[in-house]
Motif scaffolding. Structure first.
Motif, PDB file in Angstrom:
ATOM      1  N   VAL A  86      -6.972   1.392  -4.692  1.00 10.79           N
ATOM      2  CA  VAL A  86      -6.603   0.431  -5.738  1.00 10.79           C
ATOM      3  C   VAL A  86      -5.575   1.005  -6.720  1.00 10.79           C
ATOM      4  CG1 VAL A  86      -7.449  -0.983  -7.650  1.00 10.79           C
ATOM      5  CG2 VAL A  86      -8.718  -0.908  -5.505  1.00 10.79           C
ATOM      6  N   PRO A  87      -5.799   2.167  -7.348  1.00  7.02           N
ATOM      7  CA  PRO A  87      -4.793   2.661  -8.305  1.00  7.02           C
ATOM      8  C   PRO A  87      -3.469   3.026  -7.646  1.00  7.02           C
ATOM      9  CG  PRO A  87      -6.564   4.271  -8.038  1.00  7.02           C
ATOM     10  CD  PRO A  87      -6.967   3.030  -7.301  1.00  7.02           C
ATOM     11  N   ILE A  88      -3.504   3.482  -6.416  1.00  9.69           N
ATOM     12  CA  ILE A  88      -2.261   3.835  -5.721  1.00  9.69           C
ATOM     13  C   ILE A  88      -1.420   2.590  -5.486  1.00  9.69           C
ATOM     14  CG2 ILE A  88      -1.311   4.743  -3.556  1.00  9.69           C
ATOM     15  CD1 ILE A  88      -3.918   6.504  -3.435  1.00  9.69           C
ATOM     16  N   VAL A  89      -2.051   1.550  -4.981  1.00  6.96           N
ATOM     17  CA  VAL A  89      -1.334   0.299  -4.702  1.00  6.96           C
ATOM     18  C   VAL A  89      -0.803  -0.320  -5.992  1.00  6.96           C
ATOM     19  CG1 VAL A  89      -1.628  -2.073  -3.862  1.00  6.96           C
ATOM     20  CG2 VAL A  89      -2.546  -0.151  -2.552  1.00  6.96           C
ATOM     21  N   ARG A  90      -1.618  -0.345  -7.030  1.00  7.44           N
ATOM     22  CA  ARG A  90      -1.180  -0.944  -8.298  1.00  7.44           C
ATOM     23  C   ARG A  90      -0.040  -0.157  -8.940  1.00  7.44           C
ATOM     24  NH1 ARG A  90      -7.040  -2.979 -10.451  1.00  7.44           N
ATOM     25  NH2 ARG A  90      -7.004  -4.924  -9.280  1.00  7.44           N
ATOM     26  N   ASP A 131     -10.570  -8.828  -3.795  1.00  6.89           N
ATOM     27  CA  ASP A 131     -11.405  -9.095  -2.626  1.00  6.89           C
ATOM     28  C   ASP A 131     -10.943 -10.437  -2.073  1.00  6.89           C
ATOM     29  OD1 ASP A 131     -12.584 -11.108  -4.170  1.00  6.89           O
ATOM     30  OD2 ASP A 131     -14.555 -10.195  -4.206  1.00  6.89           O
ATOM     31  N   LEU A 132     -11.555 -10.917  -1.017  1.00  4.42           N
ATOM     32  CA  LEU A 132     -11.068 -12.142  -0.386  1.00  4.42           C
ATOM     33  C   LEU A 132     -11.390 -13.410  -1.162  1.00  4.42           C
ATOM     34  CD1 LEU A 132     -11.583 -11.359   3.393  1.00  4.42           C
ATOM     35  CD2 LEU A 132      -9.600 -10.938   1.921  1.00  4.42           C
ATOM     36  N   THR A 133     -12.157 -13.289  -2.244  1.00  2.48           N
ATOM     37  CA  THR A 133     -12.378 -14.436  -3.120  1.00  2.48           C
ATOM     38  C   THR A 133     -11.382 -14.445  -4.273  1.00  2.48           C
ATOM     39  OG1 THR A 133     -13.978 -13.355  -4.582  1.00  2.48           O
ATOM     40  CG2 THR A 133     -14.850 -14.412  -2.586  1.00  2.48           C
ATOM     41  N   GLY A 134     -10.529 -13.411  -4.354  1.00  7.53           N
ATOM     42  CA  GLY A 134      -9.537 -13.324  -5.413  1.00  7.53           C
ATOM     43  C   GLY A 134     -10.012 -12.559  -6.627  1.00  7.53           C
ATOM     44  N   GLN A 135     -11.213 -11.992  -6.574  1.00  7.26           N
ATOM     45  CA  GLN A 135     -11.750 -11.250  -7.708  1.00  7.26           C
ATOM     46  C   GLN A 135     -11.354  -9.784  -7.637  1.00  7.26           C
ATOM     47  OE1 GLN A 135     -15.873 -11.871  -8.559  1.00  7.26           O
ATOM     48  NE2 GLN A 135     -15.829 -13.947  -7.774  1.00  7.26           N
ATOM     49  N   ASP A 136     -11.308  -9.147  -8.796  1.00  7.21           N
ATOM     50  CA  ASP A 136     -10.970  -7.731  -8.917  1.00  7.21           C
ATOM     51  C   ASP A 136     -12.220  -6.896  -8.658  1.00  7.21           C
ATOM     52  OD1 ASP A 136      -9.597  -5.398  -9.418  1.00  7.21           O
ATOM     53  OD2 ASP A 136      -9.656  -5.613 -11.588  1.00  7.21           O
ATOM     54  N   ARG A 137     -12.680  -6.914  -7.396  1.00  6.85           N
ATOM     55  CA  ARG A 137     -13.909  -6.187  -7.017  1.00  6.85           C
ATOM     56  C   ARG A 137     -13.652  -5.435  -5.730  1.00  6.85           C
ATOM     57  NH1 ARG A 137     -19.162  -9.741  -7.194  1.00  6.85           N
ATOM     58  NH2 ARG A 137     -19.893  -7.703  -6.516  1.00  6.85           N
ATOM     59  N   PHE A 138     -14.193  -4.248  -5.630  1.00 10.64           N
ATOM     60  CA  PHE A 138     -14.052  -3.478  -4.405  1.00 10.64           C
ATOM     61  C   PHE A 138     -15.390  -3.211  -3.731  1.00 10.64           C
ATOM     62  CE2 PHE A 138     -13.866  -0.525  -7.987  1.00 10.64           C
ATOM     63  CZ  PHE A 138     -14.943   0.297  -7.726  1.00 10.64           C
ATOM     64  N   ALA A 147     -11.104  -6.664   1.362  1.00  9.04           N
ATOM     65  CA  ALA A 147     -10.028  -6.364   0.424  1.00  9.04           C
ATOM     66  C   ALA A 147      -8.718  -6.937   0.934  1.00  9.04           C
ATOM     67  CB  ALA A 147      -9.884  -4.859   0.240  1.00  9.04           C
ATOM     68  N   LEU A 148      -7.856  -7.263  -0.011  1.00  5.54           N
ATOM     69  CA  LEU A 148      -6.497  -7.663   0.315  1.00  5.54           C
ATOM     70  C   LEU A 148      -5.568  -6.857  -0.575  1.00  5.54           C
ATOM     71  CD1 LEU A 148      -4.498  -9.580   1.782  1.00  5.54           C
ATOM     72  CD2 LEU A 148      -4.686 -11.057  -0.214  1.00  5.54           C
ATOM     73  N   PHE A 149      -4.744  -6.038   0.035  1.00  5.79           N
ATOM     74  CA  PHE A 149      -3.719  -5.266  -0.655  1.00  5.79           C
ATOM     75  C   PHE A 149      -2.374  -5.797  -0.170  1.00  5.79           C
ATOM     76  CE2 PHE A 149      -6.177  -1.798  -2.408  1.00  5.79           C
ATOM     77  CZ  PHE A 149      -7.287  -1.736  -1.590  1.00  5.79           C
ATOM     78  N   CYS A 150      -1.479  -6.100  -1.084  1.00  4.89           N
ATOM     79  CA  CYS A 150      -0.159  -6.543  -0.652  1.00  4.89           C
ATOM     80  C   CYS A 150       0.827  -6.464  -1.801  1.00  4.89           C
ATOM     81  CB  CYS A 150      -0.209  -7.946  -0.065  1.00  4.89           C
ATOM     82  SG  CYS A 150      -0.552  -9.239  -1.248  1.00  4.89           S
ATOM     83  N   ASN A 151       2.044  -6.834  -1.498  1.00  6.74           N
ATOM     84  CA  ASN A 151       3.101  -6.927  -2.488  1.00  6.74           C
ATOM     85  C   ASN A 151       2.621  -7.832  -3.620  1.00  6.74           C
ATOM     86  OD1 ASN A 151       5.316  -8.334  -3.770  1.00  6.74           O
ATOM     87  ND2 ASN A 151       6.650  -7.397  -2.251  1.00  6.74           N
ATOM     88  N   GLY A 152       2.803  -7.407  -4.851  1.00  5.73           N
ATOM     89  CA  GLY A 152       2.318  -8.168  -5.995  1.00  5.73           C
ATOM     90  C   GLY A 152       2.875  -9.569  -6.092  1.00  5.73           C
ATOM     91  N   ARG A 153       4.068  -9.790  -5.566  1.00 10.09           N
ATOM     92  CA  ARG A 153       4.697 -11.106  -5.685  1.00 10.09           C
ATOM     93  C   ARG A 153       4.123 -12.141  -4.734  1.00 10.09           C
ATOM     94  NH1 ARG A 153      10.673  -9.207  -5.015  1.00 10.09           N
ATOM     95  NH2 ARG A 153       9.554  -7.605  -3.893  1.00 10.09           N
ATOM     96  N   ILE A 154       3.519 -11.704  -3.651  1.00  7.78           N
ATOM     97  CA  ILE A 154       3.030 -12.667  -2.657  1.00  7.78           C
ATOM     98  C   ILE A 154       1.513 -12.651  -2.523  1.00  7.78           C
ATOM     99  CG2 ILE A 154       5.177 -12.607  -1.337  1.00  7.78           C
ATOM    100  CD1 ILE A 154       3.556 -10.885   0.742  1.00  7.78           C
ATOM    101  N   HIS A 155       0.834 -12.015  -3.452  1.00  8.34           N
ATOM    102  CA  HIS A 155      -0.612 -11.847  -3.325  1.00  8.34           C
ATOM    103  C   HIS A 155      -1.350 -13.177  -3.207  1.00  8.34           C
ATOM    104  CE1 HIS A 155      -4.265  -9.443  -3.544  1.00  8.34           C
ATOM    105  NE2 HIS A 155      -4.772 -10.436  -4.261  1.00  8.34           N
TER     106      HIS A 155
END
Length: 58
Positions: free
Chosen positions: A15-19, A27-34, A39-47
């Motif tokens: 999480v901190p590396i990607v951010r 997570d797949l519900t869109g919440q900030d939970r690990f 999990a979904l990690f991606c480009n911040g513009r298309i999240h």
């Protein structure tokens, strides 16, 4: 990148590396939970669009 069945220790370390690199995480519900096993990690513009696509595929 999305994953299913991962442990919190697998996801939390990324999480901190990607951010710091400008990416986004949720997570797949869109919440900030690990601790949900997904999990979904991606480009911040298309999240949101990527999250919608993953949800539609499930």
């Amino acid at each position: 990148m999305s994953g299913s069945g991962a442990g919190p220790w697998d996801i939390a370390a990324l999480v901190p590396i990607v951010r710091e690199a400008g990416g986004s995480f949720s997570d797949l519900t869109g919440q900030d939970r690990f601790d949900t096993g997904s999990a979904l990690f991606c480009n911040g513009r298309i999240h949101e669009e990527a999250l919608d696509a993953v949800r539609a595929a499930l």
